[in-house]
Design a protein around this motif. Structure first.
Motif, PDB file in Angstrom:
ATOM      1  N   GLY A  43       0.863  -1.171   0.000  1.00 46.80           N
ATOM      2  CA  GLY A  43       0.000   0.000   0.000  1.00 46.80           C
ATOM      3  C   GLY A  43       0.901   1.223   0.000  1.00 46.80           C
ATOM      4  N   ASP A  44       0.353   2.371   0.378  1.00 42.98           N
ATOM      5  CA  ASP A  44       1.127   3.609   0.436  1.00 42.98           C
ATOM      6  C   ASP A  44       1.847   3.739   1.776  1.00 42.98           C
ATOM      7  N   PHE A  45       2.973   4.473   1.754  1.00 43.11           N
ATOM      8  CA  PHE A  45       3.736   4.767   2.965  1.00 43.11           C
ATOM      9  C   PHE A  45       3.823   6.279   3.111  1.00 43.11           C
ATOM     10  N   TYR A  46       3.138   6.812   4.123  1.00 39.38           N
ATOM     11  CA  TYR A  46       3.115   8.249   4.400  1.00 39.38           C
ATOM     12  C   TYR A  46       3.929   8.552   5.655  1.00 39.38           C
ATOM     13  N   CYS A  47       4.953   9.375   5.502  1.00 37.12           N
ATOM     14  CA  CYS A  47       5.748   9.797   6.654  1.00 37.12           C
ATOM     15  C   CYS A  47       6.177  11.252   6.449  1.00 37.12           C
ATOM     16  N   SER A  48       5.285  12.047   5.907  1.00 40.00           N
ATOM     17  CA  SER A  48       5.567  13.448   5.608  1.00 40.00           C
ATOM     18  C   SER A  48       5.253  14.342   6.805  1.00 40.00           C
ATOM     19  N   ASP A  49       5.708  15.581   6.704  1.00 41.97           N
ATOM     20  CA  ASP A  49       5.412  16.590   7.736  1.00 41.97           C
ATOM     21  C   ASP A  49       5.870  16.159   9.126  1.00 41.97           C
ATOM     22  N   ASN A  50       7.090  15.664   9.196  1.00 43.90           N
ATOM     23  CA  ASN A  50       7.701  15.296  10.468  1.00 43.90           C
ATOM     24  C   ASN A  50       9.044  16.025  10.579  1.00 43.90           C
ATOM     25  N   LYS A  51       9.938  15.470  11.393  1.00 42.52           N
ATOM     26  CA  LYS A  51      11.278  16.038  11.569  1.00 42.52           C
ATOM     27  C   LYS A  51      12.344  14.979  11.312  1.00 42.52           C
ATOM     28  N   LEU A  52      12.068  14.087  10.375  1.00 39.31           N
ATOM     29  CA  LEU A  52      12.990  12.990  10.087  1.00 39.31           C
ATOM     30  C   LEU A  52      14.316  13.506   9.559  1.00 39.31           C
ATOM     31  N   THR A  53      15.404  12.921  10.056  1.00 35.14           N
ATOM     32  CA  THR A  53      16.734  13.211   9.535  1.00 35.14           C
ATOM     33  C   THR A  53      17.332  11.982   8.852  1.00 35.14           C
ATOM     34  N   SER A  54      16.668  10.835   8.950  1.00 30.98           N
ATOM     35  CA  SER A  54      17.132   9.590   8.357  1.00 30.98           C
ATOM     36  C   SER A  54      15.926   8.748   7.944  1.00 30.98           C
ATOM     37  N   LEU A  55      16.137   7.909   6.937  1.00 33.42           N
ATOM     38  CA  LEU A  55      15.098   6.968   6.505  1.00 33.42           C
ATOM     39  C   LEU A  55      15.299   5.581   7.107  1.00 33.42           C
ATOM     40  N   LYS A  56      16.163   5.470   8.067  1.00 39.10           N
ATOM     41  CA  LYS A  56      16.411   4.174   8.708  1.00 39.10           C
ATOM     42  C   LYS A  56      15.090   3.631   9.255  1.00 39.10           C
TER      43      LYS A  56
END
Length: 145
Positions: A44-57
């Protein structure tokens, strides 16, 4: 933090501790500085927007739908997915290059509003539209054909 808050209802925990999700994952606008799980496959879709992520780990290796990580603080696509079945949107981050970027995008590719000086390492194939505006590009070398 548990999977219920990310709207994950059907999932399987693999022997290596990674998670397969049968449906979408919604982790957007949760003030996250890191991905709270180790995903393997998302069907399905993966939504992880509008955060403060510095890594995709921790992000999935395989996403059958779209992959949305726009509006974070990412400076690298390292640990990003190897396959995305629809759109890939990494706009509005702090990316200076596209190392680690998925090679095949079945929808739109969006890398606008970053700090890119080159499109080298961008996807080799983009089925739909390619957005790279508002960067520091002096040429389009490296853009997919």
């Amino acid at each position: 933090f548990n999977l219920y808050y990310s709207n994950v209802r059907k999932f399987r925990i693999n022997k290596d501790g990674t998670i397969n999700v049968y449906g979408y994952v919604f982790l957007s606008s949760m003030n996250l500085t890191e991905i709270p799980f180790r995903f393997k496959n998302v069907y399905g879709d993966f939504y992880c927007s509008d955060n403060k992520l510095t890594s995709l780990k921790g992000c999935p290796e395989y996403v059958s739908g779209g992959f949305y990580i726009y509006n974070n603080s990412l400076n690298s696509l390292k640990y990003g997915p190897k396959y995305v079945g629809n759109d890939f949107d990494c706009s509005f981050n702090k990316l200076v290059d596209l190392k680690g970027c998925v090679k095949n995008v079945q929808g739109d590719f969006k890398c606008s509003n970053n700090q890119l000086i080159s499109l080298i390492n961008s996807p080799e194939y983009v089925k739909k539209d390619y957005y790279c505006n508002d960067n520091y590009l002096s040429n389009l070398k490296g853009i997919s054909k």
